[in-house]
Write a protein that holds these residues in place. Structure first.
Motif: not given
Lengths: 416, 416
Positions: A236-242
């Motif tokens: 989720l952190e990666i998706e949100m960062s994108n």
């Protein structure tokens, strides 16, 4: 993973007649969100048996975790414990640890005679887990039924907060497996909500289902908030960062901060990073700018002080605004705020100053300078920039808007 | 006469993640109460169709009047209008007056390009009465079904407040016959809630059923509030006065005010009645006392200004606190606040001063002077009285408590 839902019930007539603002449930919601618990509803009801029972029924249907505050005091209008005892079919018994705590508080802290009604606070339903209150006399109570959890806490904010942090949140963590929930916020200034939405509508439209976007306009600034949920925090952190970076670069022109900061926090970080100090000279905002700045922990590293020159005497004597300027242009004028700024720089010995003078209402307006007119000056030893504003609200909101605009004017001044 | 019940629904995810405190519904509750409408419940839900529909169902069951705010903006997360349109079985049509208002606001006020999504705000369900919004682009909507009224208003506070005062409250007055509802409040200081309850328990026990008593402790003060309802306002006023006077004479020893005043309002009235002026010199409270005083309309008649001496430089240069005092006793000491008080009296030329210096946290505490330690001095040209306090809360609450305690200390000083 199923989303974990919580509901908050606040109990007390004072919440329903508008005498007291409900700050508890905002705080609780923030804490629950950090844990990955989705707050689905907040409900405030009065000190009435039927309404409290209805609220419990309703929440049982909607959520897995019900947090309750209020109505646990020692006086006759406090009925929450009785209602819960009846609702969960328990029997009141004395909790010895709470009894000792009550005796201790009255003897050692309050130095007041202990009354029967105080001792009754040590009675708890025999079918709950008692949550001991280190900060007050009313114990918390944890009930379970049909796989759902109901937690009752005192309504005194610091007692509730302590109990949440030390007892309730740890217990919820071990009782439920939590999905991840993440929020990321961009703070923008100088652009309206609709126009902002237009700028980013393609990014918004392409967001996956588990990431939501919201616009939060406040004080002439707009926050863009992304909220995502999912089983894996890392993913989720990666998706949100994108998604967040896409938004951030799109709105860079209006960006104040890529954290969920207030303007006083954003300005404080800017001052710290440049190693600069700030002072204020406030007329119409009456100390509110100083308060906003000093509400940030550690602000003593960049904030030195203020002259609140509410009366013209103080403007003349402490800030050298000449009687001629006051006579010719008035206290609410470019000339006055610019002179206040120059004097304040010398008097307070800071790198920057923020200065205000205006008419906040409800009285004091004229045709030429109606209520809501404010002059704001910001400056340093090199130059002073003044600007006129017009706010059309009530006294308190005019004070707030003038203060926030002043801080934002300095931020712009520093960044250009 | 049947009691008239209202419920308030606030819509918006920001209320459920604790990002924004809900100030709208407290204000609405206060206004409804003045009209004799009993607010039974307040419910906050997120921007989800199902949750909004459930909230409407629930409120339909509980109350006669449902007031709704939020979710009317121009962005994709705003779904309230769609949900209401569907709920009441309407069809969206363009409201020409709203359309003109939107065009006017964008062309003349905002000077921003008008977007399609803004014009969509002019669409309203064809089965509602449109409430025109003079302050913004989102119109209000008034629905009726089964004798119940549902009013949807924008969430922007000043837009909602204007619409309530000018349109909603007058319409409710002609739509329903209202019972009388009256509140009377006593403000006490220096006595705990339980002990106060003990002092008045016989009066409380003998109250008739339609008059209720509540204790509202806050900032070390306790409010006692009577709330009465009845068909005849005249008769209720007499009954309430009787009970109120009994309570008032019983608690006279701790009485600060027999109106629902804040300490800054009570102090302001005292200063006005004696024709005296006040100034402040604030360290740890950082301008918050000045803000409290100047938040009262007309405070310029007794408030002259403040020196916010956040740094020791300012304490030395503007308030003549000697390096020796700062060295020997520290900035948080009786010696420092007393010197600040004497200097402030001279510098600000006021009859009274209020002075603070303390450690509000989270950093800066020591074993000898832990976080929460505060010295407060009050005085006039005759004498200065300093007192040490200890507050055990977070930074903001310590600032608030220090400020309120300082104002109360001056009130006591003036009245003894």
């Amino acid at each position: 993973m199923e989303r974990l839902y919580a509901g908050i019930i606040t109990i007390g007539d004072e919440l329903l007649i508008g005498q007291v603002a409900d700050t508890n449930s905002a705080w609780m919601a923030k804490e629950l969100n950090k844990e990955g618990i989705w707050v689905r509803e907040r409900l405030a009801v009065g000190d009435f048996r039927e309404d409290i029972r209805n609220a419990l029924d309703w929440m049982s249907y909607e959520v897995q975790i019900v947090l309750i505050t209020g109505g646990l005091g020692p006086t006759a209008d406090d009925i929450t414990k009785d209602v819960l005892n009846e609702y969960f079919g328990g029997r009141l018994v004395v909790d010895r640890q709470t009894e000792e705590q009550i005796i201790y508080i009255f003897e050692k802290v309050l130095h007041r005679p202990l009354l029967e009604r105080n001792l009754q606070q040590a009675e708890v339903p025999d079918n709950c887990t008692v949550l001991h209150n280190k900060r007050g006399t009313a114990p918390g109570m944890w009930f379970e039924r049909n796989g759902k959890v109901y937690v009752s806490m005192p309504g005194v904010p610091h007692e509730m907060m302590g109990m949440m942090k030390e007892l309730v949140l740890p217990a919820l963590r071990s009782r439920f497996s939590m999905p991840a929930i993440l929020h990321r916020t961009l703070l923008t200034a100088g652009i309206g909500e609709s126009f902002l939405a237009e700028q980013i509508h393609d990014i918004e439209a392409a967001l996956p289902d588990h990431i939501r976007l919201a616009y939060l306009p406040n004080y002439g600034m707009v926050r863009i908030r992304l909220t995502g949920t999912g089983p894996s925090r890392e993913r989720l952190e990666i998706e949100m960062s994108n998604e967040f970076e896409k938004l951030k670069s799109r709105v860079s022109q209006w960006l104040v901060s890529d954290e969920d900061l207030s303007i006083q926090e954003a300005l404080g970080m800017l001052l710290l990073s440049e190693g600069k100090t700030i002072g204020t000279a406030e007329s119409c905002t009456g100390g509110y700018i100083a308060h906003l700045i000093t509400s940030v922990p550690g602000s003593s590293r960049y904030y030195k002080g203020s002259v609140v020159s509410y009366s013209n005497d103080i403007k003349q004597q402490l800030l050298q605004v000449s009687p001629e300027i006051l006579q010719q242009y008035g206290a609410v004028s470019a000339e006055t705020v610019e002179q206040m700024a120059k004097s304040a720089l010398t008097l307070l010995q800071t790198d920057f100053v923020v200065v205000t003078s205006g008419i906040m209402g409800p009285e004091g307006g004229s045709e030429e300078k109606p209520v809501g007119t404010a002059w704001i000056a910001v400056g340093d030893s090199g130059s002073v920039l003044s600007r006129k504003y017009f706010f059309r609200f009530d006294r308190l909101r005019n004070i707030e808007l003038t203060s926030v605009s002043a801080l934002n004017q300095l931020r712009e001044f520093m960044q250009t």
